[in-house]
Motif scaffolding. Structure first.
Motif, mmCIF file in Angstrom:
data_model
loop_
_atom_site.group_PDB
_atom_site.id
_atom_site.type_symbol
_atom_site.label_atom_id
_atom_site.label_comp_id
_atom_site.label_asym_id
_atom_site.label_seq_id
_atom_site.Cartn_x
_atom_site.Cartn_y
_atom_site.Cartn_z
ATOM 1 N N ALA A 78 12.266 -9.798 8.106
ATOM 2 C CA ALA A 78 11.410 -8.746 8.672
ATOM 3 C C ALA A 78 11.295 -7.595 7.676
ATOM 4 C CB ALA A 78 12.025 -8.231 9.968
ATOM 5 N N ALA A 79 10.128 -6.970 7.614
ATOM 6 C CA ALA A 79 9.951 -5.845 6.692
ATOM 7 C C ALA A 79 10.673 -4.617 7.242
ATOM 8 C CB ALA A 79 8.460 -5.535 6.526
ATOM 9 N N PRO A 80 11.404 -3.876 6.414
ATOM 10 C CA PRO A 80 12.077 -2.664 6.903
ATOM 11 C C PRO A 80 11.068 -1.572 7.267
ATOM 12 C CG PRO A 80 12.386 -2.927 4.538
ATOM 13 C CD PRO A 80 11.673 -4.137 4.996
ATOM 14 N N CYS A 81 11.532 -0.570 8.068
ATOM 15 C CA CYS A 81 10.602 0.432 8.616
ATOM 16 C C CYS A 81 9.963 1.305 7.560
ATOM 17 C CB CYS A 81 11.307 1.378 9.574
ATOM 18 S SG CYS A 81 12.504 0.618 10.607
ATOM 19 N N ASN A 82 10.693 1.567 6.434
ATOM 20 C CA ASN A 82 10.123 2.519 5.483
ATOM 21 C C ASN A 82 9.187 1.856 4.481
ATOM 22 O OD1 ASN A 82 12.163 1.093 4.418
ATOM 23 N ND2 ASN A 82 13.387 2.819 3.714
ATOM 24 N N VAL A 83 8.971 0.545 4.612
ATOM 25 C CA VAL A 83 8.042 -0.152 3.709
ATOM 26 C C VAL A 83 6.736 -0.356 4.461
ATOM 27 C CG1 VAL A 83 7.610 -2.386 2.658
ATOM 28 C CG2 VAL A 83 9.795 -1.279 2.329
ATOM 29 N N THR A 84 5.599 0.145 3.903
ATOM 30 C CA THR A 84 4.306 0.003 4.592
ATOM 31 C C THR A 84 3.314 -0.635 3.642
ATOM 32 O OG1 THR A 84 3.936 2.280 3.926
ATOM 33 C CG2 THR A 84 4.392 1.901 6.231
ATOM 34 N N SER A 85 2.225 -1.147 4.221
ATOM 35 C CA SER A 85 1.167 -1.685 3.374
ATOM 36 C C SER A 85 0.167 -0.596 3.038
ATOM 37 C CB SER A 85 0.466 -2.829 4.093
ATOM 38 O OG SER A 85 -0.145 -2.332 5.259
ATOM 39 N N SER A 86 0.513 0.680 3.301
ATOM 40 C CA SER A 86 -0.378 1.788 3.012
ATOM 41 C C SER A 86 -0.554 1.914 1.505
ATOM 42 C CB SER A 86 0.243 3.069 3.576
ATOM 43 O OG SER A 86 -0.270 4.181 2.935
ATOM 44 N N LEU A 87 -1.764 2.350 1.092
ATOM 45 C CA LEU A 87 -2.041 2.504 -0.335
ATOM 46 C C LEU A 87 -1.242 3.654 -0.935
ATOM 47 C CD1 LEU A 87 -5.876 2.289 -0.141
ATOM 48 C CD2 LEU A 87 -4.432 0.646 -1.278
ATOM 49 N N LYS A 143 -1.394 -5.694 -0.108
ATOM 50 C CA LYS A 143 -2.566 -6.431 0.362
ATOM 51 C C LYS A 143 -3.292 -7.122 -0.778
ATOM 52 C CE LYS A 143 -3.914 -2.935 3.328
ATOM 53 N NZ LYS A 143 -4.823 -2.183 4.173
ATOM 54 N N GLU A 144 -3.169 -6.561 -2.000
ATOM 55 C CA GLU A 144 -3.938 -7.095 -3.134
ATOM 56 C C GLU A 144 -3.570 -8.544 -3.422
ATOM 57 O OE1 GLU A 144 -6.331 -5.367 -4.818
ATOM 58 O OE2 GLU A 144 -5.990 -3.906 -3.222
ATOM 59 N N VAL A 145 -2.263 -8.847 -3.202
ATOM 60 C CA VAL A 145 -1.784 -10.189 -3.534
ATOM 61 C C VAL A 145 -2.493 -11.251 -2.707
ATOM 62 C CG1 VAL A 145 0.255 -11.660 -3.413
ATOM 63 C CG2 VAL A 145 0.465 -9.346 -4.268
ATOM 64 N N TYR A 146 -2.776 -10.924 -1.431
ATOM 65 C CA TYR A 146 -3.399 -11.921 -0.561
ATOM 66 C C TYR A 146 -4.893 -12.019 -0.743
ATOM 67 C CZ TYR A 146 1.104 -11.796 1.702
ATOM 68 O OH TYR A 146 2.445 -11.850 1.943
ATOM 69 N N ARG A 147 -5.458 -11.017 -1.508
ATOM 70 C CA ARG A 147 -6.921 -11.023 -1.622
ATOM 71 C C ARG A 147 -7.390 -11.862 -2.789
ATOM 72 N NH1 ARG A 147 -8.108 -4.979 -0.585
ATOM 73 N NH2 ARG A 147 -7.517 -4.953 1.591
ATOM 74 N N ILE A 176 9.278 7.649 -4.417
ATOM 75 C CA ILE A 176 9.261 8.762 -3.458
ATOM 76 C C ILE A 176 10.116 8.414 -2.247
ATOM 77 C CG2 ILE A 176 7.761 10.141 -1.995
ATOM 78 C CD1 ILE A 176 6.547 10.823 -4.398
ATOM 79 N N SER A 177 10.067 7.142 -1.810
ATOM 80 C CA SER A 177 10.892 6.737 -0.656
ATOM 81 C C SER A 177 12.371 6.903 -0.983
ATOM 82 C CB SER A 177 10.636 5.285 -0.279
ATOM 83 O OG SER A 177 9.284 5.055 -0.097
ATOM 84 N N LYS A 178 12.747 6.512 -2.218
ATOM 85 C CA LYS A 178 14.161 6.664 -2.638
ATOM 86 C C LYS A 178 14.568 8.125 -2.610
ATOM 87 C CE LYS A 178 16.883 3.351 -4.123
ATOM 88 N NZ LYS A 178 16.917 2.430 -3.076
#
Lengths: 215, 395
Positions: free
Chosen positions: A49-58, A21-25, A64-66
């Motif tokens: 399309a964004a894959p399911c395991n990628v979120t905009s959560s902080l 989100k920071e990039v767009y702000r 950790i996902s890997k």
């Protein structure tokens, strides 16, 4: 004739999605020339399309996902994720308990953040130099080779997981075993660090064969 | 610097209660004016030094009060949720939040008329909103006020998990549960030592050919009998409940019956007889005696109960209202009761919980101390205390 089995259905003109989100702000004036060009491109080009395991959560972390993906068995991501969160909780609980029972001077040296501990432990487990089997004149030699960053990360995570799965008692929960391993690796002790040192010693011992490598 | 400021601001309770909600706007406005209002003042609002529940009032709403660990071992040998016990062990302290339903309940308990029949209070709410913790708050209050506390930590544990089922010696068709009864008696002994020596039995009880308890012997002996002779444990529990009910009318002590998961007493059980036919809870000695205890035909105390879907059997997850969980039979038995609903955290309570976790170094992620991290926590947990605790465990 050969055709690819696993290939991306997207055309070459598709761009990667930007989740942060920071990039767009950032206001328009702070952008450099290249970033302005990129933003104009994004307005017109199609985006994957964004894959399911990628979120905009902080709180999302690619390492950790890997690790969760590597721990996953049979596609059971729910179980792997829950084990990861339980591991982080176990690590945090042990450290916070130590923190609250320690005296004032010791408190500054105790690290309570499970993410910092995870990253540091992973860094401590990464080998600097690797070994590869090269066949020459009928004999296979263990030749020291350089490793890329991705390979180092992969090896560290693989060693941690195999250590917990195979060399510990099967009735202990995975999150307990993992939290113990992570804390040991953070303090530069434990079986995974030993394995890394063994690889280093082997590479040092086989230094003479280094010229067998041709890449 | 930090410690001195904290010492100056020990006046948590004296602070203006309404200020918290406007605290953010207030702080930013003050900062604009250039006034020196320390950040510590905001943070201290989540804790209060008033550790006696009798003195809790609306000004303490949303604040955490701590119970000394020695007291916790005596007052709550069983009864605190497992995650809370783990939290107690990690933080080295036991802190409960003072919330509006608990304050309401304490107000009713303070104004009970002991000449009237015991009033029944049912604490209900959605999953994970803090019903058990409200019950524990009330139990702590009554223990401080020197009442005799009969705390059953989870009635669901008595109707599930097939361990041992002995046919009852006292009544032909009933079944005994020796293990559960003996663990409960051990914990009951820990919390009410004083009363067990003072209260005397009013009848002789014959346990077997050689063992009997004479009339006028202290209740502690009945409890010992139940703990040592595990076969008679359920009957010992029945005797204890009967004695307490008859003697409470005389007025020498006040009795609080605190049952967590009271809907287990009127639901179904997963236990089966040897020929694989189902046992209804009515056929279990423990449940039968507890049902008699929860009736309002005695005076001199109060009955506080909680409904719980989490441990319940054969009930859907979305059911939380008394009528859905108790069924017709349970609702009719408990009928004149005072319902107390426990909602999710309000803005103020969420902020207080968040500040408490930050203070105890539980929320460790770098981004969690920012505004956006706090909003994300609020969104993910929907202000539900259970969800918030689970999410913040891995952050």
């Amino acid at each position: 004739r050969l055709t690819q089995v696993r290939w991306s259905r997207y055309g070459p003109d598709y761009l990667e999605p930007e989740v942060n989100k920071e990039v767009y702000r950032k206001p328009g004036q702070e952008l450099s020339e290249e970033e302005k060009m990129e933003q104009d491109l994004k307005a017109l080009q199609p985006i994957k399309a964004a894959p399911c395991n990628v979120t905009s959560s902080l709180f999302s972390d690619p390492t950790i996902s890997k690790f969760i993906n590597m721990m996953m068995k049979g596609g059971n991501k729910v179980l792997a994720r829950s084990i990861m969160s339980q591991t982080l909780e176990a690590v945090k609980r042990k450290q916070v308990e130590k923190y609250h029972q320690a005296s004032e001077e010791e408190r500054e040296s105790i690290e309570c953040n499970p993410y910092v501990i995870f990253h540091q432990a992973l860094k401590n487990c990464q080998p600097i130099i690797g070994i590869s089997n090269i066949k020459k004149g009928g004999k296979t030699y263990q030749v020291p080779t350089p490793l890329t960053d991705n390979r180092k990360r992969f090896l560290a995570m693989k060693w941690l997981i195999t250590e917990c799965r195979e060399h510990k008692h099967y009735r202990i929960f995975m999150h307990e075993k993992l939290s113990q391993e992570l804390l040991q690796a953070f303090n530069n002790e434990g079986p995974v660090i030993k394995r890394k040192h063994d690889i280093h010693k082997m590479a040092e011992a086989n230094r003479a064969y280094a010229h067998y490598r041709w890449w | 610097m930090l410690r001195r400021v904290k010492g100056l601001i020990c006046q948590g309770p004296k602070l203006d209660p309404g200020c918290f909600l406007q605290a953010r706007a207030w702080l930013s406005a003050a900062a604009n004016q250039g006034a020196q209002i320390p950040e510590e003042r905001l943070r201290m609002i989540f804790r209060t030094h008033e550790s006696n529940p009798a003195n809790h009032s609306e000004q303490h709403e949303g604040q955490h009060y701590s119970i000394p660990l020695q007291e916790v071992k005596v007052v709550f040998p069983h009864g605190l949720p497992r995650r809370f016990q783990a939290q107690m062990k990690t933080f080295n302290e036991a802190c409960l939040m003072v919330r509006r339903p608990a304050l309401e309940l304490l107000g009713y308990l303070k104004s009970t008329n002991f000449a009237h029949p015991a009033v029944r209070y049912i604490i209900y709410g959605e999953k994970g909103t803090g019903k058990t913790m409200t019950l524990c708050h009330a139990v702590h209050y009554c223990a401080k006020q020197d009442w005799l506390v009969l705390h059953i930590p989870d009635a669901h544990l008595w109707v599930k998990n097939r361990t041992e089922l002995l046919p009852s010696s006292y009544h032909k068709e009933r079944f005994d549960q020796p293990l559960e009864a003996s663990t409960w008696l051990k914990n009951f002994k820990v919390s009410n030592e004083r009363f067990l020596k003072e209260i005397k039995t009013q009848r002789t009880y014959v346990w077997s050919k050689r063992e009997s308890t004479e009339m006028g012997s202290p209740l502690g002996e009945v409890v010992e009998q139940g703990v040592t002779r595990v076969k008679n444990a359920s009957d010992a529990v029945g005797v204890v409940l009967k004695e307490l009910k008859t003697q409470c009318l005389l007025g020498s002590f006040r009795l609080l019956v605190a049952v967590d998961g009271v809907n287990a007493l009127w639901g179904r059980s997963t236990l089966r007889k040897k020929d694989k036919s189902a046992i209804s809870p009515e056929e279990l000695t423990l449940v039968h005696n507890l049902r008699k205890m929860v009736m309002n035909d005695w005076n001199g105390g109060a009955i506080v109960t909680t409904l719980s879907q989490t441990g319940s059997l054969f009930k859907p997850r979305s059911a939380y209202l008394p009528h859905e969980l108790l069924g017709k039979e349970g609702f009719d038995t408990l009928d004149p009761f005072v319902p107390i609903q426990v909602p999710n955290y309000s803005q103020r309570e969420f902020e207080s919980c968040y500040q408490y976790y930050l203070d105890r170094k539980w929320l460790q992620h770098e981004k969690v101390c920012t505004e956006e991290g706090r909003e994300e926590l609020l969104f993910l947990s929907n202000s539900n205390p259970w969800q918030l605790e689970r999410i913040s465990a891995s952050l």
